[in-house]
Design a protein around this motif. Structure first.
Motif, PDB file in Angstrom:
ATOM      1  N   PRO A 114       0.829  -1.202   0.000  1.00 26.27           N
ATOM      2  CA  PRO A 114       0.000   0.000   0.000  1.00 26.27           C
ATOM      3  C   PRO A 114       0.866   1.256   0.000  1.00 26.27           C
ATOM      4  O   PRO A 114       1.882   1.320   0.689  1.00 26.27           O
ATOM      5  N   THR A 115       0.453   2.222  -0.802  1.00 25.86           N
ATOM      6  CA  THR A 115       1.185   3.485  -0.866  1.00 25.86           C
ATOM      7  C   THR A 115       0.254   4.622  -0.489  1.00 25.86           C
ATOM      8  O   THR A 115      -0.963   4.515  -0.639  1.00 25.86           O
ATOM      9  N   ARG A 116       0.834   5.705   0.006  1.00 28.64           N
ATOM     10  CA  ARG A 116       0.016   6.867   0.373  1.00 28.64           C
ATOM     11  C   ARG A 116      -0.168   7.762  -0.838  1.00 28.64           C
ATOM     12  O   ARG A 116       0.711   7.875  -1.688  1.00 28.64           O
ATOM     13  N   ILE A 117      -1.315   8.433  -0.882  1.00 24.73           N
ATOM     14  CA  ILE A 117      -1.569   9.393  -1.947  1.00 24.73           C
ATOM     15  C   ILE A 117      -0.767  10.643  -1.626  1.00 24.73           C
ATOM     16  O   ILE A 117      -0.838  11.148  -0.504  1.00 24.73           O
ATOM     17  N   PRO A 118       0.004  11.161  -2.575  1.00 25.90           N
ATOM     18  CA  PRO A 118       0.783  12.373  -2.308  1.00 25.90           C
ATOM     19  C   PRO A 118      -0.119  13.541  -1.903  1.00 25.90           C
ATOM     20  O   PRO A 118      -1.242  13.683  -2.402  1.00 25.90           O
ATOM     21  N   ARG A 119       0.384  14.368  -0.984  1.00 24.10           N
ATOM     22  CA  ARG A 119      -0.416  15.466  -0.456  1.00 24.10           C
ATOM     23  C   ARG A 119      -0.832  16.438  -1.561  1.00 24.10           C
ATOM     24  O   ARG A 119      -1.957  16.947  -1.576  1.00 24.10           O
ATOM     25  N   GLY A 120       0.057  16.699  -2.512  1.00 25.52           N
ATOM     26  CA  GLY A 120      -0.239  17.634  -3.603  1.00 25.52           C
ATOM     27  C   GLY A 120      -1.444  17.205  -4.424  1.00 25.52           C
ATOM     28  O   GLY A 120      -2.273  18.024  -4.806  1.00 25.52           O
ATOM     29  N   ILE A 121      -1.546  15.918  -4.680  1.00 24.64           N
ATOM     30  CA  ILE A 121      -2.670  15.393  -5.479  1.00 24.64           C
ATOM     31  C   ILE A 121      -3.969  15.581  -4.718  1.00 24.64           C
ATOM     32  O   ILE A 121      -4.989  15.989  -5.282  1.00 24.64           O
ATOM     33  N   ASN A 122      -3.964  15.303  -3.412  1.00 24.42           N
ATOM     34  CA  ASN A 122      -5.166  15.458  -2.596  1.00 24.42           C
ATOM     35  C   ASN A 122      -5.591  16.925  -2.541  1.00 24.42           C
ATOM     36  O   ASN A 122      -6.781  17.245  -2.682  1.00 24.42           O
ATOM     37  N   GLU A 123      -4.602  17.827  -2.345  1.00 23.24           N
ATOM     38  CA  GLU A 123      -4.922  19.263  -2.291  1.00 23.24           C
ATOM     39  C   GLU A 123      -5.497  19.749  -3.611  1.00 23.24           C
ATOM     40  O   GLU A 123      -6.449  20.530  -3.634  1.00 23.24           O
ATOM     41  N   ARG A 124      -4.931  19.287  -4.729  1.00 21.25           N
ATOM     42  CA  ARG A 124      -5.426  19.696  -6.047  1.00 21.25           C
ATOM     43  C   ARG A 124      -6.857  19.212  -6.242  1.00 21.25           C
ATOM     44  O   ARG A 124      -7.715  19.947  -6.755  1.00 21.25           O
ATOM     45  N   ARG A 125      -7.150  17.987  -5.829  1.00 22.52           N
ATOM     46  CA  ARG A 125      -8.507  17.444  -5.956  1.00 22.52           C
ATOM     47  C   ARG A 125      -9.493  18.301  -5.168  1.00 22.52           C
ATOM     48  O   ARG A 125     -10.563  18.672  -5.676  1.00 22.52           O
ATOM     49  N   LEU A 126      -9.140  18.674  -3.930  1.00 19.84           N
ATOM     50  CA  LEU A 126     -10.034  19.495  -3.112  1.00 19.84           C
ATOM     51  C   LEU A 126     -10.209  20.887  -3.713  1.00 19.84           C
ATOM     52  O   LEU A 126     -11.308  21.449  -3.705  1.00 19.84           O
ATOM     53  N   ARG A 127      -9.120  21.455  -4.254  1.00 24.75           N
ATOM     54  CA  ARG A 127      -9.189  22.776  -4.890  1.00 24.75           C
ATOM     55  C   ARG A 127     -10.138  22.734  -6.090  1.00 24.75           C
ATOM     56  O   ARG A 127     -10.975  23.628  -6.277  1.00 24.75           O
ATOM     57  N   GLU A 128     -10.035  21.681  -6.906  1.00 22.13           N
ATOM     58  CA  GLU A 128     -10.911  21.548  -8.081  1.00 22.13           C
ATOM     59  C   GLU A 128     -12.367  21.346  -7.671  1.00 22.13           C
ATOM     60  O   GLU A 128     -13.277  21.848  -8.333  1.00 22.13           O
ATOM     61  N   LYS A 129     -12.586  20.633  -6.560  1.00 18.39           N
ATOM     62  CA  LYS A 129     -13.956  20.449  -6.063  1.00 18.39           C
ATOM     63  C   LYS A 129     -14.558  21.784  -5.641  1.00 18.39           C
ATOM     64  O   LYS A 129     -15.715  22.083  -5.938  1.00 18.39           O
ATOM     65  N   LYS A 130     -13.759  22.607  -4.947  1.00 16.41           N
ATOM     66  CA  LYS A 130     -14.251  23.919  -4.506  1.00 16.41           C
ATOM     67  C   LYS A 130     -14.572  24.805  -5.706  1.00 16.41           C
ATOM     68  O   LYS A 130     -15.589  25.504  -5.716  1.00 16.41           O
ATOM     69  N   GLN A 131     -13.700  24.746  -6.702  1.00 16.39           N
ATOM     70  CA  GLN A 131     -13.902  25.564  -7.895  1.00 16.39           C
ATOM     71  C   GLN A 131     -15.184  25.143  -8.614  1.00 16.39           C
ATOM     72  O   GLN A 131     -15.979  25.983  -9.031  1.00 16.39           O
ATOM     73  N   ARG A 132     -15.398  23.858  -8.712  1.00 16.43           N
ATOM     74  CA  ARG A 132     -16.610  23.340  -9.367  1.00 16.43           C
ATOM     75  C   ARG A 132     -17.852  23.751  -8.567  1.00 16.43           C
ATOM     76  O   ARG A 132     -18.880  24.108  -9.136  1.00 16.43           O
ATOM     77  N   SER A 133     -17.744  23.702  -7.246  1.00 14.50           N
ATOM     78  CA  SER A 133     -18.842  24.103  -6.376  1.00 14.50           C
ATOM     79  C   SER A 133     -19.192  25.578  -6.606  1.00 14.50           C
ATOM     80  O   SER A 133     -20.368  25.941  -6.695  1.00 14.50           O
ATOM     81  N   GLN A 134     -18.175  26.441  -6.701  1.00 14.04           N
ATOM     82  CA  GLN A 134     -18.389  27.876  -6.948  1.00 14.04           C
ATOM     83  C   GLN A 134     -19.080  28.084  -8.295  1.00 14.04           C
ATOM     84  O   GLN A 134     -20.008  28.888  -8.409  1.00 14.04           O
ATOM     85  N   THR A 135     -18.641  27.339  -9.307  1.00 18.08           N
ATOM     86  CA  THR A 135     -19.246  27.466 -10.639  1.00 18.08           C
ATOM     87  C   THR A 135     -20.726  27.114 -10.583  1.00 18.08           C
ATOM     88  O   THR A 135     -21.563  27.843 -11.123  1.00 18.08           O
ATOM     89  N   LYS A 136     -21.062  26.026  -9.910  1.00 16.46           N
ATOM     90  CA  LYS A 136     -22.461  25.608  -9.826  1.00 16.46           C
ATOM     91  C   LYS A 136     -23.279  26.575  -8.987  1.00 16.46           C
ATOM     92  O   LYS A 136     -24.435  26.854  -9.303  1.00 16.46           O
ATOM     93  N   ARG A 137     -22.673  27.095  -7.908  1.00 18.86           N
ATOM     94  CA  ARG A 137     -23.389  28.045  -7.061  1.00 18.86           C
ATOM     95  C   ARG A 137     -23.692  29.321  -7.856  1.00 18.86           C
ATOM     96  O   ARG A 137     -24.728  29.942  -7.686  1.00 18.86           O
TER      97      ARG A 137
END
Length: 145
Positions: A114-137
């Protein structure tokens, strides 16, 4: 079996021992005209996996476990009747049995580490989710209370 094309190698230096193979022949179904009614071209090859001495003990145990659903009293059976010639059906059955045993005796795959997901990838995913949320709002109608 004079003329059978050599020993059928399972893996490495281990091959199917001709003395432990039991051949049975019968009339094949399907096309072939009058010829099919007179010759025994269908081949059934049996190999007593439970009692064989030609396989290393580890391989034998592994094969018995993996082929449990195919075995009848520790015997694995392979049928071949796709060719019109008994010779070619014998070759086909022997090759198929060797391939089946090679697959069944193969070592298990190495366990996944098992390997850990790199922190940068997780942060980018959350940033993209927030951006998508703003677009829909931004698409929803404003309430003018």
């Amino acid at each position: 079996m004079d003329g059978m094309s050599g020993p059928h190698v399972i893996r490495g230096s281990v091959s199917l021992p001709e003395a432990e193979l039991v051949w049975r022949f019968s009339r094949s179904s399907g096309p072939g005209g009058q010829h099919v009614n007179t010759t025994d071209t269908a081949v059934e090859l049996r190999f007593d996996l439970a009692r064989t001495e030609s396989l290393p003990e580890v391989w034998k145990r592994r094969a018995l476990e993996r082929l449990a659903g195919r075995l009848t009293d520790g015997i694995v059976t392979v049928r071949a009747s796709e060719h019109r010639s008994q010779w070619r059906n014998r070759e086909s059955a022997a090759v198929r049995l060797a391939a089946l045993l090679a697959e069944a005796t193969a070592p298990p795959p190495r366990p996944r580490r098992p390997t850990r997901i790199p922190r940068g990838i997780n942060e980018r995913r959350l940033r993209e989710k927030k951006q998508r949320s703003q677009t829909k709002r931004g698409r929803s109608p404003k309430s003018w209370d």
